[in-house]
Scaffold this active site. Structure first.
Site, PDB file in Angstrom:
ATOM      1  N   GLY A 185       0.635  -7.158   3.798  1.00  0.00           N
ATOM      2  CA  GLY A 185       1.971  -8.066   3.462  1.00  0.00           C
ATOM      3  C   GLY A 185       2.777  -7.717   4.048  1.00  0.00           C
ATOM      4  O   GLY A 185       3.460  -8.678   4.147  1.00  0.00           O
TER       5      GLY A 185
ATOM      6  N   GLY B  14       6.869   0.609  10.355  1.00  0.00           N
ATOM      7  CA  GLY B  14       7.371   0.099   8.875  1.00  0.00           C
ATOM      8  C   GLY B  14       7.539   1.813   7.881  1.00  0.00           C
ATOM      9  O   GLY B  14       7.737   1.095   7.209  1.00  0.00           O
ATOM     10  N   GLU B  15       8.130   2.283   8.670  1.00  0.00           N
ATOM     11  CA  GLU B  15       8.638   3.581   7.497  1.00  0.00           C
ATOM     12  C   GLU B  15      10.294   4.008   8.409  1.00  0.00           C
ATOM     13  O   GLU B  15      10.886   4.374   7.131  1.00  0.00           O
ATOM     14  CB  GLU B  15       7.744   4.675   7.437  1.00  0.00           C
ATOM     15  CG  GLU B  15       6.208   4.306   7.065  1.00  0.00           C
ATOM     16  CD  GLU B  15       5.385   5.633   7.776  1.00  0.00           C
ATOM     17  OE1 GLU B  15       5.167   6.463   6.737  1.00  0.00           O
ATOM     18  OE2 GLU B  15       5.113   5.418   8.532  1.00  0.00           O
TER      19      GLU B  15
ATOM     20  N   GLN C  55      10.702  -5.642   8.186  1.00  0.00           N
ATOM     21  CA  GLN C  55      10.776  -4.231   7.901  1.00  0.00           C
ATOM     22  C   GLN C  55      11.189  -3.469   7.381  1.00  0.00           C
ATOM     23  O   GLN C  55      11.343  -2.753   6.714  1.00  0.00           O
ATOM     24  CB  GLN C  55       9.454  -4.050   8.695  1.00  0.00           C
ATOM     25  CG  GLN C  55       8.164  -4.648   8.711  1.00  0.00           C
ATOM     26  CD  GLN C  55       6.892  -2.756   7.880  1.00  0.00           C
ATOM     27  OE1 GLN C  55       7.145  -3.024   6.970  1.00  0.00           O
ATOM     28  NE2 GLN C  55       6.145  -2.936   8.580  1.00  0.00           N
TER      29      GLN C  55
ATOM     30  N   GLY D 122       0.330  -0.927   0.242  1.00  0.00           N
ATOM     31  CA  GLY D 122      -0.221   0.068  -0.426  1.00  0.00           C
ATOM     32  C   GLY D 122       0.569   0.554   0.275  1.00  0.00           C
ATOM     33  O   GLY D 122       0.522   2.163  -0.876  1.00  0.00           O
TER      34      GLY D 122
ATOM     35  N   ARG E 250       8.769  -2.384  22.099  1.00  0.00           N
ATOM     36  CA  ARG E 250       9.048  -3.435  22.204  1.00  0.00           C
ATOM     37  C   ARG E 250       8.954  -4.148  20.589  1.00  0.00           C
ATOM     38  O   ARG E 250       8.311  -3.482  20.089  1.00  0.00           O
ATOM     39  CB  ARG E 250       7.522  -4.150  23.243  1.00  0.00           C
ATOM     40  CG  ARG E 250       7.520  -5.575  22.948  1.00  0.00           C
ATOM     41  CD  ARG E 250       6.329  -5.902  24.391  1.00  0.00           C
ATOM     42  NE  ARG E 250       7.088  -5.653  25.894  1.00  0.00           N
ATOM     43  CZ  ARG E 250       6.330  -5.529  26.465  1.00  0.00           C
ATOM     44  NH1 ARG E 250       4.976  -5.827  26.379  1.00  0.00           N
ATOM     45  NH2 ARG E 250       6.560  -5.665  27.470  1.00  0.00           N
TER      46      ARG E 250
END
Lengths: 754, 353
Positions: free
Chosen positions: A478, A716-717, A650, A249, A640
């Site tokens: 994903g 995630g980023e 990731q 996405g 954590r």
């Protein structure tokens, strides 16, 4: 019962062994065998196929469509244009909150960017629909398009990103720069980039009266449902969205897009289910992108290399009809200590689709500029880049002065540098060669990403047989969210994961919040954690109030949930299974709800960020300028870690995006036409496996008692930040050429001494 | 995609007859043609699938020491043919430098010769393109031209031929065997592709309906096997078209060049044979100074067709490097990254990218 002491007990009291385990993805076998059904895999009875016709001009109006030709093509059922498009209850150009963007859904004949949908052809087969769209042979009244960041009129936007101030400052940067012993002023340019998820945007829409069922990949089920309810004038509960799997996405599936709404309208028009899947080239327009930037950084230091001032100004672009301003300068807010920091933004309007959140919006382009500038400043100061960053280590958040909720960045630097072998790096460029004569360079960058949370809800149930069920409308892009959230869910109910039925990916479940801002695990995880706690507390109340239970009189604070049983905390020989408690109470199940959101008090008191340090090695052919990132080591601290296998994955993905940012990705806009001319994956480069020969992500221990109940930050980023700059800085170290235009390509290095 | 007729002839004669009709196109693996059909750039009325024609998939060693490769031989099969790769290592290296493993497993030798330019304006139906729509103009001129031609271009077209495979073929005097309604004929590969001139739509020597049935590498080409390389500059390590590339093949004796073969890729509408540079090297010492002079000679006529002057210098440098690599000898084992500047011979021979 939500105020029972158990709910406030330390999280580990209800944790079994699930959180922290490197569990493999629950959906892995489904995906590798092809059994996973993505949105476009659904084919309800009677389904038709829709194809978009899109504009080939960037500004003007559609003056002609050859409808008879399209309608005459065998298999074509209907052509939807502004003339016959079913009505919407809400103006698609309305904008009532910062997460609402204008969309093009055939509301008129205007064209405001290339690849804008201008008609939808609906047919019995994809081939017929596609050919029908080609037969429309549109004609236009074209107007001159503005596509040049450098030529358009500049304005100061009222806000950047999702409603952040366009300019912020603390201290006196003018004085800081004036007093500086050393200073630099440098400008960097980053290109437009497109998300290019492997799975294109897709929808299968089916109406049943005033009820709507859709299959579409979305990062935010509830938000999408709310937007569609508004547009179609329906109660939200009339809309059911299924989104079990996303093929990526990266922000472009976060909000409702025009093509998705067109798929629903097409189904309305023909009274049959309709599937609409974007072609790859159609993803370069109506579904968002990362805007180009030109960033100027001014840094000053004292004689010892301590920053005296940091200014970060970004010129970027939004569309001609809507506002999304890439908040790149804000990357300088929280990372390096400086008595004076000023960030600002300016923008131009281009005839492109509206830019959108794209993985690390603001942070990614801002980081490559800031990390490059820090490297340049270190060079001017005659300091090692890592030493320079440590010299300017922020003990409190520079702009706000708040303490950090946790910050293990020193450990990231130390562990990453040790693993990489940073010590002994020659300070001057062009000092290292490999056996084949290739130039070798080492660079580093700091990674930072805010620890955000949105609002999410979850429901947890324990059933008569002692098994559990947790329900939440979460999104798995994903990255393995289902797996990680199921681990949290299992622990929240004190169950073995095999005894847990985890349900997600459907809008009729409790709203799990949007999968964005690296906040999904924290938000959805906190909601699940709370829901599980509530359920266990109710169960404990039943048992401890029941004279027939071995737990009678234990008091709620004295009970621990584990392995499907409640134990007396002070005497673990006394316990009772969930099933027995429910059976005796005559209950089929017991359920609880919970929510997750940022704690306002914690937010007010602490600055919350994940951090990391990335070290990169590149090799460069000295004559040909071909560059390869041969080795990357990233060390990240993000609170954590729920599932180290998924988190590492990731980080890998983020680091590869960093390489891509530095060396590969670029949408090439023809400034005359406003069209992206490399709108395909052959010409729009992302790295291939051969570009990433060695990659290592280290998980640095960090305990955060403030950020949320589970101590989770986001992963995630963050790994894009730091990585892109590390690669760029390594290119400088290898060659002596200082990259200021990204991506770095061989022609840039021609001037470097050969 | 429009409706079209699909025919699968069993013989060359049937194929040529079937393809004589207007709007017919030969179909190999379709790795390029089908893409262009999906974009609407090409709209053939009839596809003549030549993959089932007996004999077109053969790799044959000829009695004279040359080799003959059927037009339907797949790129991957040819690159992995030990006999072929041993005699013509630069050709094998170029094959493995092209596209991706998946595409090489499907794409055919004949199709590779016939692949169309990557010029974005050719691919874009809304742009003027004299190749796609003769007389409409050339939108590439004044547009985004980083990848466009620096040699042999005209005011009507600045597109390049994207093949890697064709570059060493041009250097090694490969011959194209062509079948037509009038029988067989042959053409040198180096002249097979047309420069744009004022007719950029005419891209090859093939007349309508003519079919490539085979490629032939002459025995003399195998004489360069000990000193033959293909080198490709690209903006990612694999699965990218060349910014510039070069094939260099040398015959050496006593430290001197007895014969040199040089061709460039990514610079023109055809694989660019650099005969002047070859002539300069004949009899010269096989050293960097000579290679530098040859590289300069190869690019003497080059001029930018837009914002692409950097390609000229890059092309010079890649010719010089390819010559240096060729002089140092064909590696005993194929590099792990074929044709890459990063391919140290000791990296091994896993051509997996």
């Amino acid at each position: 019962m939500s105020d029972l002491p158990l709910t406030r007990a330390p999280a580990h009291l209800r944790q079994g062994s699930s959180i922290g385990q490197p569990v493999t993805r629950h959906d892995g076998p489904l995906k590798v065998t092809g059994a996973a059904r993505y949105a476009a895999d659904h084919h309800p009875a009677g389904m038709l196929h829709a194809a978009l016709a899109v504009s080939s001009i960037a500004r003007g109006r559609v003056s002609f469509l050859d409808l008879p030709a399209a309608l005459a093509h065998p298999g074509v059922v209907a052509v939807m244009t502004p003339a016959n498009r079913p009505a919407l209850a809400e103006d698609p150009d309305a904008k009532t909150h910062p997460f609402m963007f204008r969309m093009d859904v055939l509301q008129n004949d205007r064209v405001r960017y290339a690849n804008q949908p201008i008609a939808v052809v609906i047919a019995e087969s994809l081939e017929a629909a596609t050919e029908g769209a080609a037969l429309l042979a549109p004609r236009y009244e074209a107007e001159a398009a503005q596509a040049d960041l450098a030529a358009a009129e500049v304005f100061t936007p009222p806000a950047v990103g999702p409603g952040h101030p366009a300019a912020m400052a603390h201290g006196d940067t003018a004085a800081g720069l004036a007093a500086a012993a050393r200073r630099i002023s440098v400008t960097y340019e980053t290109p437009a980039q497109y998300h290019n998820a492997m799975e294109p945007h897709a929808i299968v829409a089916a109406w049943d009266g005033d009820r709507l069922a859709i299959d579409t990949p979305t990062q935010g089920l509830a938000m999408l449902r709310g937007r569609l309810a508004g547009l179609f004038g329906l109660p939200a509960e009339n809309i059911r969205i299924r989104s079990p799997f996303l093929g990526g996405g990266f922000g472009s599936k976060g909000l409702a897009s025009g093509p998705l709404v067109l798929g629903i309208l097409a189904a309305r028009l023909v009274g049959r289910p309709v599937k609409l899947v974007l072609r790859r080239e159609q993803m370069f327009g109506p579904v968002g992108h990362r805007a180009p930037t030109r960033q100027t950084l001014e840094l000053g230091t004292d004689a010892d290399g301590a920053l005296t001032a940091l200014r970060h100004h970004t010129l970027t672009a939004t569309s001609a009809f809507d506002d999304f301003i890439e908040p790149a300068s804000n990357a300088s807010h929280a990372l390096y200590a400086s008595p004076a920091i000023a960030t600002s933004h300016a923008a131009v309007r281009l005839d492109t689709g509206t830019p959108m959140f794209m993985r690390a919006p603001g942070e990614a382009p801002g980081s490559i500029a800031l990390e490059s500038a820090m490297d340049e400043m270190a060079e001017v100061c005659g300091m090692d880049p890592l030493e320079f960053r440590l010299k300017n280590y922020a003990e409190t958040e520079p702009m706000s002065g708040k303490p950090f909720s946790s910050k293990a960045l020193r450990e990231c630097y130390a562990q990453g540098a040790a693993r990489f072998g940073w010590a002994g790096r020659p300070r001057a460029p062009r000092q290292m060669r490999d056996a084949a004569g290739l130039l070798v360079g080492w660079g580093m960058g700091t990674a930072i990403f805010p620890a955000l949370m949105f609002q999410g809800e979850a429901r947890a149930t324990i059933r008569r047989d002692g098994s559990g069920m947790v329900e939440i409308a979460a999104s798995d892009m994903g990255q393995g969210a289902w797996t990680a959230l199921a681990q949290i869910a299992a622990d929240s109910l004190g169950l073995d994961p095999a005894r847990l039925d985890f349900r997600s990916g459907s809008s009729d479940l409790p709203d799990g919040g949007i999968a964005g801002g690296s906040a999904h695990t924290a938000t959805a995880g906190a909601a699940i954690h709370a829901a599980g706690a509530e359920t266990i507390a109710r169960l404990a109340a039943l048992a401890t109030a029941d004279g027939r239970s071995p737990l009678y009189g234990a008091g709620n604070a004295g009970v621990i949930a584990r392995d499907g049983r409640l134990f007396r905390r002070d005497d673990e020989n006394r316990s009772e299974s969930y099933a027995d408690i429910l059976a005796r109470a005559g209950l089929a199940e017991i359920a609880g709800a919970g929510s997750g959101a940022m704690e306002p008090a914690a937010q007010a008191g602490y600055a919350m960020h994940a951090h990391g340090a990335v070290f990169a090695e590149v090799k460069v052919d000295p004559a040909l300028g071909q560059i390869r990132a041969t080795r990357l080591v990233g060390a990240f601290a993000a609170g954590r870690i729920i599932n180290p296998r998924l988190v590492r994955s990731q980080y890998y993905g983020g680091m590869i995006w960093g390489v891509s940012f530095a060396l590969h990705e670029r949408a090439v806009l023809d400034k005359r036409s406003g069209r992206v001319i490399n709108a395909n994956l052959a010409d729009y480069h992302v790295p291939v496996n051969a570009d990433i020969p060695a990659l290592e992500a280290m998980l640095v221990e960090e305990h955060d008692p403030h950020v949320n109940a589970l101590g989770i930050k986001g992963v995630g980023e963050i790994a894009i930040t730091g990585s892109a700059g590390a690669v760029a800085n390594a290119v400088w170290h290898a060659t002596g050429y200082r990259p200021r235009h990204f991506p770095i390509t061989p022609d840039h290095l021609l001037g470097a001494p050969g | 995609m429009n409706r079209f007729e699909y025919v699968r002839p069993a013989t060359i004669a049937e194929a040529v007859a079937a393809a004589g009709a207007p709007g017919a196109a030969y179909l190999g693996a379709g790795t390029n043609l089908v893409d262009l059909m999906k974009l609407g750039v090409l709209r053939p009325q009839r596809l003549v699938d030549v993959r089932r024609i007996a004999g077109l998939d053969r790799i044959e060693a000829l009695a004279d020491g040359g080799m003959r490769i059927g037009a339907a031989v797949r790129n991957a099969d040819l690159a992995q043919d030990a006999d072929f790769a041993g005699r013509f290592p630069a050709v094998a290296e170029a094959l493995l430098a092209g596209a991706s493993a998946q595409i090489r497993n499907a794409a055919t030798v004949g199709g590779n010769l016939m692949q169309r330019t990557r010029c974005a304006y050719f691919h874009d139906l809304a742009s003027a393109c004299n190749k796609r729509a003769p007389g409409s103009g050339c939108a590439a001129r004044g547009g985004e031209t980083r990848q466009h031609a620096v040699l042999g271009w005209s005011a009507h077209c600045i597109a390049t031929h994207p093949s890697d495979f064709c570059v060493p073929l041009a250097a090694l005097d490969a011959v194209v065997e062509i079948a037509g309604s009038g029988g067989m004929r042959e053409a040198p590969l180096a002249e097979f592709h047309c420069l744009p001139g004022d007719q950029p739509a005419r891209e090859s020597m093939l007349a309508p309906g003519e079919l490539i049935v085979a490629l032939r590498l002459p025995a003399a080409a195998a004489g360069f096997a000990a000193h033959a390389r293909y080198l490709k500059l690209r903006e990612r390590t694999s699965f990218a078209f060349a910014v510039v590339s070069a094939a260099a093949a040398l015959r050496l004796a006593d430290g001197r060049v007895t014969e040199a073969r040089i061709a460039l890729g990514g610079v023109a509408a055809r694989p660019w044979r650099a005969r002047a540079a070859e002539a300069l090297l004949a009899g010269a010492a096989a050293d960097d100074a000579a290679f530098r002079r040859a590289a300069d000679a190869a690019l003497t006529e080059a001029r930018p067709s837009g914002d692409n002057a950097a390609k000229i210098e890059l092309a010079r440098r890649i010719v010089r490097r390819a010559l240096l690599l060729a002089a140092s000898g064909t590696p005993a084992r194929r590099p792990a990254l074929p044709a890459s500047p990063f391919a140290a011979p000791e990296d091994g021979d896993a051509a997996h990218v």
